[in-house]
Design an enzyme around this catalytic site. Structure first.
Site, PDB file in Angstrom:
ATOM      1  CG  ASP A   1     -15.975  -0.688   2.638  1.00 25.04           C
ATOM      2  OD1 ASP A   1     -15.466  -1.669   2.071  1.00 25.04           O
ATOM      3  OD2 ASP A   1     -15.601  -0.052   3.756  1.00 25.04           O
TER       4      ASP A   1
ATOM      5  CG  ASN B   1      -8.473  -3.487   7.971  1.00 29.77           C
ATOM      6  OD1 ASN B   1      -9.264  -2.604   8.194  1.00 29.77           O
ATOM      7  ND2 ASN B   1      -8.238  -3.949   6.898  1.00 29.77           N
TER       8      ASN B   1
ATOM      9  CB  ILE C   1      -0.996  -0.160   1.177  1.00 28.07           C
ATOM     10  CG1 ILE C   1      -1.897  -1.108   1.169  1.00 28.07           C
ATOM     11  CG2 ILE C   1      -1.641   1.051   1.265  1.00 28.07           C
ATOM     12  CD1 ILE C   1      -2.742  -1.536   2.399  1.00 28.07           C
TER      13      ILE C   1
ATOM     14  CG  HIS D   1     -13.080  -1.246   6.220  1.00 25.35           C
ATOM     15  ND1 HIS D   1     -13.722  -1.312   5.042  1.00 25.35           N
ATOM     16  CD2 HIS D   1     -11.511  -1.415   6.217  1.00 25.35           C
ATOM     17  CE1 HIS D   1     -12.491  -1.728   4.299  1.00 25.35           C
ATOM     18  NE2 HIS D   1     -11.494  -2.003   4.847  1.00 25.35           N
TER      19      HIS D   1
END
Length: 390
Positions: free
Chosen positions: A206, A178, A63, A234
């Site tokens: 999302d 997360n 990422i 999420h």
């Protein structure tokens, strides 16, 4: 190389140069004219001479590798705002970070004024304007979401303690690690020198998935879809809501009338998308997550267009839509001057309320797991200190 300019007519029917620059075979350089301009949104009044300092934890991962060029190229803060990038990761990633740094240097980004990398959190986070939390431990086979929560809680608590010591009182943090909503909550309880509103969690991935799926369903352009909402956590309980969405300025629900698609198929596509990507790639979503982080940060710093909202995980005050206080919950928000405002007044039907209640209950369960994990860690540390004193 050739020079270009774009002429437009002002309201008094006079021509004015809005943009000017030059193009080479590899680089487009654009400068804005100070005599005339326009803006769709109101962003933070940034000092164009002072670089914004950005630290990415876990910056050597996939990422970070995708997000760093976006930050350096001006896609986030604008094409006249310089940046300083700090890449943080574990000691075994030092060579990886060195390689990424060389690549960034070789791209010759005009706005990139400095790059630093290292595994010392204190050094990398000191005095930064923005921290993007990407660092995460992997979820191993057989583990559940709560196991990941407990592992990443240790990381986030450590980062929060460092930020409490060395960050600015104005530092902003975007949590991608997360479970993002609950990691943001933990950070808010450790990094207490900043307002809880300075910490946000990523739900734009999302949101972006919804924009594409609606455009795909209608055979349209994703860039013309506006105002979906991804309420709640999420996770697999997120509620993707197209009730107020538009495409080309027209209500989506005037074009999509299939309730089976709206209330089942569409929702399942969004909820399962991360799993489907991981199953296909044998890796979690990389550059789509980076793209969502870019959109999230850009909205915070440069504002949202008039009448348009985005989905961001923000701190709950116990009032907005009746969601319980002291969570990080994804709401529709509009951004201006570096602040966000929750969009009020959107209506929920019975089905929507049921779905949002499920997501809220999951957030409360994660919070309970988090508080128990913190309690256990504190008890363990007290015992270790007591043993050492003996």
């Amino acid at each position: 190389m050739f020079v270009f300019g774009i002429l437009v007519k002002t309201l008094d029917n006079k021509s004015a140069i809005v943009f000017a620059g030059f193009v080479t075979t590899t680089t487009l350089v654009v400068s804005t004219q100070s005599t005339w301009g326009f803006s769709f949104c109101k962003g933070i009044e940034m000092d164009k001479k002072v670089p914004i300092k950005v630290c990415l934890t876990g910056g050597a991962g996939q990422i970070g590798y995708s997000l760093l060029p976006m930050l350096a190229a001006g896609e986030v803060f604008g094409h006249s705002q310089p940046v300083e990038l700090r890449i943080h990761d574990i000691p075994s990633k030092i060579e990886h970070m060195r390689g990424i740094t060389m690549e960034l240097e070789d791209c010759r980004y005009p706005l990139l004024k400095a790059i630093r990398y290292g595994s010392d959190e204190m050094e990398m986070m000191k005095g930064v304007d923005l921290v993007v939390m990407l660092a995460s431990l992997p979820m191993l086979p057989g583990e559940e979401r709560k196991d990941l929560l407990k592992k990443n809680a240790k990381l986030m608590k450590n980062f929060g303690e460092v930020l409490q010591k060395v960050a600015l009182d104005t530092t902003k943090v975007v949590v991608v690690t997360n479970p993002a909503n609950t990691m943001a909550l933990l950070l808010s309880k450790v990094f207490t020198r900043i307002p809880k509103t300075n910490i946000t969690s990523l739900s734009m991935i999302d949101h972006n998935r919804c924009l594409f799926q609606i455009a795909k369903k209608l055979g349209g352009d994703p860039s013309t879809v506006r105002n979906v909402v991804c309420w709640g956590n999420h996770s697999r309980t997120v509620y993707p809501d197209m009730t107020y969405a538009t495409i080309d300025g027209k209500p989506v629900l005037s074009k999509i009338k299939d309730l089976e698609y709206i209330n089942k198929e569409f929702i399942e596509i969004i909820r399962s998308r991360a799993f489907e990507i991981q199953k296909a790639r044998q890796q979690t979503a990389g550059f789509s997550t980076a793209s969502a982080a870019r959109d999230h940060i850009r909205a915070l710093y440069r504002g949202t267009e008039h009448g348009e909202w985005v989905t961001i995980g923000v701190y709950t005050d116990g009032e907005a839509y009746g969601i319980e206080k002291d969570l990080y919950f994804a709401y529709p928000v509009m951004c201006k001057n570096g602040e966000y405002e929750i969009v009020e007044g959107l209506k929920w039907d019975t089905f929507a309320k049921e779905q949002i209640d499920i997501s809220t209950k999951e957030l409360l369960a994660e919070k309970a797991t988090l508080l128990e994990a913190i309690k256990q860690q504190s008890f363990l540390m007290k015992n270790i200190l007591h043993f050492r004193q003996k």
